[in-house]
Design a protein around this motif. Structure first.
Motif, PDB file in Angstrom:
ATOM      1  N   MET A  15       0.871  -1.175   0.000  1.00 35.34           N
ATOM      2  CA  MET A  15       0.000   0.000   0.000  1.00 35.34           C
ATOM      3  C   MET A  15       0.907   1.223   0.000  1.00 35.34           C
ATOM      4  SD  MET A  15      -2.845   1.192   2.813  1.00 35.34           S
ATOM      5  CE  MET A  15      -3.514   2.853   2.830  1.00 35.34           C
ATOM      6  N   LEU A  16       0.674   2.127  -0.937  1.00 32.40           N
ATOM      7  CA  LEU A  16       1.483   3.333  -1.063  1.00 32.40           C
ATOM      8  C   LEU A  16       0.747   4.518  -0.447  1.00 32.40           C
ATOM      9  CD1 LEU A  16       2.781   3.000  -4.749  1.00 32.40           C
ATOM     10  CD2 LEU A  16       3.520   1.786  -2.686  1.00 32.40           C
ATOM     11  N   ILE A  17       1.471   5.349   0.290  1.00 30.99           N
ATOM     12  CA  ILE A  17       0.876   6.519   0.930  1.00 30.99           C
ATOM     13  C   ILE A  17       1.725   7.746   0.626  1.00 30.99           C
ATOM     14  CG2 ILE A  17       0.238   7.611   3.114  1.00 30.99           C
ATOM     15  CD1 ILE A  17      -0.235   4.858   4.288  1.00 30.99           C
ATOM     16  N   GLY A  18       1.072   8.791   0.140  1.00 31.55           N
ATOM     17  CA  GLY A  18       1.719  10.074  -0.073  1.00 31.55           C
ATOM     18  C   GLY A  18       1.058  11.124   0.792  1.00 31.55           C
ATOM     19  N   VAL A  19       1.846  11.809   1.601  1.00 32.44           N
ATOM     20  CA  VAL A  19       1.310  12.810   2.521  1.00 32.44           C
ATOM     21  C   VAL A  19       1.642  14.200   1.993  1.00 32.44           C
ATOM     22  CG1 VAL A  19       1.346  13.713   4.869  1.00 32.44           C
ATOM     23  CG2 VAL A  19       1.554  11.242   4.476  1.00 32.44           C
ATOM     24  N   THR A  20       0.609  15.021   1.782  1.00 31.68           N
ATOM     25  CA  THR A  20       0.810  16.404   1.356  1.00 31.68           C
ATOM     26  C   THR A  20       1.056  17.269   2.585  1.00 31.68           C
ATOM     27  OG1 THR A  20      -0.707  16.072  -0.511  1.00 31.68           O
ATOM     28  CG2 THR A  20      -0.157  18.341   0.074  1.00 31.68           C
ATOM     29  N   LEU A  21       2.261  17.785   2.707  1.00 33.10           N
ATOM     30  CA  LEU A  21       2.630  18.613   3.835  1.00 33.10           C
ATOM     31  C   LEU A  21       2.116  20.037   3.637  1.00 33.10           C
ATOM     32  CD1 LEU A  21       6.285  17.284   4.258  1.00 33.10           C
ATOM     33  CD2 LEU A  21       4.251  16.599   5.538  1.00 33.10           C
ATOM     34  N   PRO A  22       2.093  20.851   4.687  1.00 31.08           N
ATOM     35  CA  PRO A  22       1.513  22.199   4.585  1.00 31.08           C
ATOM     36  C   PRO A  22       2.140  23.074   3.507  1.00 31.08           C
ATOM     37  CG  PRO A  22       1.826  21.598   6.888  1.00 31.08           C
ATOM     38  CD  PRO A  22       2.471  20.518   6.085  1.00 31.08           C
ATOM     39  N   ASP A  23       3.423  22.918   3.231  1.00 26.13           N
ATOM     40  CA  ASP A  23       4.092  23.767   2.237  1.00 26.13           C
ATOM     41  C   ASP A  23       4.157  23.112   0.863  1.00 26.13           C
ATOM     42  OD1 ASP A  23       5.785  21.765   2.982  1.00 26.13           O
ATOM     43  OD2 ASP A  23       7.583  23.023   3.125  1.00 26.13           O
ATOM     44  N   ASP A  24       3.358  22.063   0.642  1.00 21.01           N
ATOM     45  CA  ASP A  24       3.387  21.348  -0.627  1.00 21.01           C
ATOM     46  C   ASP A  24       2.009  21.404  -1.285  1.00 21.01           C
ATOM     47  OD1 ASP A  24       4.413  19.907  -2.705  1.00 21.01           O
ATOM     48  OD2 ASP A  24       5.089  18.217  -1.497  1.00 21.01           O
ATOM     49  N   THR A  25       1.898  20.787  -2.454  1.00 23.30           N
ATOM     50  CA  THR A  25       0.630  20.759  -3.187  1.00 23.30           C
ATOM     51  C   THR A  25       0.221  19.321  -3.462  1.00 23.30           C
ATOM     52  OG1 THR A  25       1.677  20.805  -5.383  1.00 23.30           O
ATOM     53  CG2 THR A  25       1.224  22.936  -4.319  1.00 23.30           C
ATOM     54  N   THR A  26      -1.063  19.099  -3.644  1.00 25.07           N
ATOM     55  CA  THR A  26      -1.537  17.753  -3.964  1.00 25.07           C
ATOM     56  C   THR A  26      -1.038  17.305  -5.335  1.00 25.07           C
ATOM     57  OG1 THR A  26      -3.592  18.719  -4.824  1.00 25.07           O
ATOM     58  CG2 THR A  26      -3.610  17.979  -2.538  1.00 25.07           C
ATOM     59  N   THR A  27      -0.829  18.279  -6.250  1.00 28.08           N
ATOM     60  CA  THR A  27      -0.306  17.933  -7.576  1.00 28.08           C
ATOM     61  C   THR A  27       1.089  17.333  -7.467  1.00 28.08           C
ATOM     62  OG1 THR A  27      -1.583  19.714  -8.614  1.00 28.08           O
ATOM     63  CG2 THR A  27       0.273  18.824  -9.860  1.00 28.08           C
ATOM     64  N   ASN A  28       1.934  17.951  -6.643  1.00 23.83           N
ATOM     65  CA  ASN A  28       3.286  17.432  -6.467  1.00 23.83           C
ATOM     66  C   ASN A  28       3.267  16.085  -5.750  1.00 23.83           C
ATOM     67  OD1 ASN A  28       6.200  17.810  -6.688  1.00 23.83           O
ATOM     68  ND2 ASN A  28       6.179  18.024  -4.460  1.00 23.83           N
ATOM     69  N   THR A  29       2.359  15.945  -4.763  1.00 21.94           N
ATOM     70  CA  THR A  29       2.238  14.669  -4.060  1.00 21.94           C
ATOM     71  C   THR A  29       1.834  13.558  -5.017  1.00 21.94           C
ATOM     72  OG1 THR A  29       1.594  15.805  -2.026  1.00 21.94           O
ATOM     73  CG2 THR A  29       1.092  13.466  -2.160  1.00 21.94           C
ATOM     74  N   ARG A  30       0.911  13.865  -5.916  1.00 24.78           N
ATOM     75  CA  ARG A  30       0.465  12.881  -6.891  1.00 24.78           C
ATOM     76  C   ARG A  30       1.602  12.476  -7.821  1.00 24.78           C
ATOM     77  NH1 ARG A  30      -2.957   9.159  -6.916  1.00 24.78           N
ATOM     78  NH2 ARG A  30      -1.038   8.072  -7.417  1.00 24.78           N
ATOM     79  N   SER A  31       2.382  13.476  -8.254  1.00 24.81           N
ATOM     80  CA  SER A  31       3.503  13.200  -9.147  1.00 24.81           C
ATOM     81  C   SER A  31       4.535  12.309  -8.464  1.00 24.81           C
ATOM     82  CB  SER A  31       4.149  14.513  -9.589  1.00 24.81           C
ATOM     83  OG  SER A  31       5.361  14.280 -10.279  1.00 24.81           O
ATOM     84  N   LEU A  32       4.866  12.628  -7.211  1.00 26.14           N
ATOM     85  CA  LEU A  32       5.847  11.834  -6.481  1.00 26.14           C
ATOM     86  C   LEU A  32       5.319  10.436  -6.179  1.00 26.14           C
ATOM     87  CD1 LEU A  32       7.204  14.565  -4.040  1.00 26.14           C
ATOM     88  CD2 LEU A  32       8.500  13.422  -5.844  1.00 26.14           C
ATOM     89  N   LEU A  33       4.016  10.334  -5.942  1.00 23.29           N
ATOM     90  CA  LEU A  33       3.432   9.019  -5.686  1.00 23.29           C
ATOM     91  C   LEU A  33       3.475   8.159  -6.948  1.00 23.29           C
ATOM     92  CD1 LEU A  33       2.198   7.610  -3.230  1.00 23.29           C
ATOM     93  CD2 LEU A  33      -0.065   8.280  -4.051  1.00 23.29           C
ATOM     94  N   ASP A  34       3.268   8.790  -8.098  1.00 19.03           N
ATOM     95  CA  ASP A  34       3.408   8.057  -9.363  1.00 19.03           C
ATOM     96  C   ASP A  34       4.836   7.544  -9.529  1.00 19.03           C
ATOM     97  OD1 ASP A  34       0.759   8.550  -9.969  1.00 19.03           O
ATOM     98  OD2 ASP A  34       1.177  10.268 -11.264  1.00 19.03           O
ATOM     99  N   GLU A  35       5.800   8.374  -9.144  1.00 18.30           N
ATOM    100  CA  GLU A  35       7.195   7.964  -9.241  1.00 18.30           C
ATOM    101  C   GLU A  35       7.502   6.839  -8.260  1.00 18.30           C
ATOM    102  OE1 GLU A  35      10.267  11.041 -10.060  1.00 18.30           O
ATOM    103  OE2 GLU A  35      11.022  10.432  -8.097  1.00 18.30           O
ATOM    104  N   LEU A  36       6.926   6.930  -7.053  1.00 20.26           N
ATOM    105  CA  LEU A  36       7.104   5.865  -6.073  1.00 20.26           C
ATOM    106  C   LEU A  36       6.544   4.552  -6.613  1.00 20.26           C
ATOM    107  CD1 LEU A  36       7.938   4.933  -3.225  1.00 20.26           C
ATOM    108  CD2 LEU A  36       5.648   5.602  -2.438  1.00 20.26           C
TER     109      LEU A  36
END
Length: 431
Positions: A15-36
């Protein structure tokens, strides 16, 4: 080396989990999760479920709130996952807390451990193996506490057993520190040997070029195409870890040595950046760099920035860089090239697969080399054919003609050979 934690016998459902931190964006989280997802696929785990979570403030205990953490663990159990993989870096304490929350039934790791596993599988040379081992040991040392939590389950919870576990932990920590010292000593020896080899190579001043770029951008394929080689070039992240050098004659005949380097990735564990500095020194000592980018990647700007940031850490950012966008044979959007041309006006567009654009790349490579090599016309006596042969090895002979009074050459001359050929340089009026 002792395992850091009591891993399940077989880990295959993630199970993969990407956490969007306060200084980040959901778009970047999605991109990094795709890379993961690509990284995990490279390891060979099946991906059963993915989740993105946004938080207002990171929590020291579990990164996310305890209620959300329990919800995620329940989801992992519902999908029969045996490993939870965070894209975000977890502290050793957070990893222990997550595994305690999962009652020891689910392994919890982060992107760093996935990358370390891939590097461990792919390293081939002695230097790369040692570098990965060092990074793994340094990563594991602060996590050793969880390695001995199984003692209470095996022997009960009495004070004698807890003391035994603590004593064993201290011994294990000492052993790992000893291993770290040993690996560092071995690595120093390997690096010194490689530096000696490089110094010998530098006595024959053939210009060098390093291919750098994001992982899976096509660096190895480009090296194969330019040098007519057949090194490993797979459609996988980190297919090439060890630097590979090949000789590449330029159109003028000037020899050039090209080195393929390890690919970069966002959020690369800093231990690996440090550990692989010796390997990436090929980028530092080369005359210039070829920066390869995947023209079809929606994250191409982020990939470019990642590479340039690492090069800056290595002290190589100010070198001459040829930026190339690869895989134009598979370009899925015709407007993409026009847009990238505006934002990267000096970049070239090529295909390492079809060969498109490689002539322009070779011309640019040759122009850079020639800028550092004097272009001269020479008349070398017949009895100095040894000098002609040396020019063929170390310079670039564009034209050679046997005459009655010697060998007439038009050649690119390395700076270190200028004094040697000085007596044989023809003046402008001579032919």
């Amino acid at each position: 080396m002792h395992d850091v934690k009591e891993r399940p016998t077989i880990v295959e459902r993630a199970m993969l989990i990407g956490v969007t931190l306060p200084d980040d964006t959901t778009t970047n989280t999605r991109s990094l999760l795709d890379e993961l997802r690509e990284l995990v696929d490279t390891v060979g785990f099946g991906i059963m479920h993915e989740r993105m979570v946004a938080i207002r403030k990171p929590q020291a205990k579990l990164l996310v709130g305890s209620g959300k953490a329990q919800e995620l663990v329940d989801e992992a159990k519902a999908y029969n996952c045996d490993v939870i993989i965070f894209d975000n870096e977890l502290t050793p304490a957070q990893q222990r807390n997550w595994e305690a929350l999962a009652e020891g039934k689910i392994l919890v790791i982060d992107r760093q451990e996935v990358i370390l596993d891939i590097f461990g599988d792919r390293a081939q040379t002695k230097e790369a193996v040692l570098q990965v081992e060092l990074a793994r040991l340094e990563h594991n040392l602060p996590r050793l506490k969880s390695a001995w939590t199984h003692l209470s389950r095996q022997r009960g919870g009495g004070s004698m057993q807890r003391d035994a576990g603590e004593t064993q932990l201290e011994l294990d920590q000492r052993m790992v520190r000893t291993q770290i010292s040993r690996v560092k000593r071995e690595l120093e020896g390997v690096i010194q040997h490689r530096e000696t080899q490089r110094k010998k190579r530098m006595t024959v001043p053939v210009p060098t070029c390093a291919i750098v770029g994001y992982t899976n951008a096509g660096k190895s394929s480009l090296l194969n195409k330019l040098t007519n080689s057949n090194i490993l070039a797979e459609d996988k992240l980190f297919a090439t870890l060890d630097p590979t050098s090949r000789r590449c004659p330029l159109p003028s005949g000037q020899p050039l040595v090209i080195t393929d380097t390890v690919g970069f990735v966002r959020n690369l564990p800093h231990r690996l950046v440090d550990a692989f500095k010796a390997t990436l020194e090929e980028a530092i000592v080369s005359n210039f760099l070829i920066h390869v980018l995947d023209v079809n990647s929606p994250e191409v700007d982020a990939h470019a920035q990642t590479t340039l940031s690492v090069l800056q850490e290595l002290g190589a950012k100010d070198k001459k860089i040829i930026t190339v966008f690869n895989k134009i044979d598979a370009l899925w959007d015709e407007e993409t090239q026009a847009d990238l041309s505006l934002r990267y006006p000096d970049a070239l567009f090529i295909s390492a697969h079809s060969g498109e654009g490689l002539k322009e790349l070779q011309d640019k490579m040759e122009a850079i080399v020639e800028a550092d090599f004097a272009q001269l016309r020479l008349l070398i006596p017949h009895e100095r054919y040894d000098l002609v042969a040396r020019l063929h090895r170390e310079g670039g002979v564009r034209k050679e003609e046997a005459r009655d009074d010697g060998f007439y050459l038009v050649a690119s001359i390395p700076e270190r050979m200028l004094s040697t050929v000085q007596p044989f340089i023809l003046q402008n009026s001579q032919t």
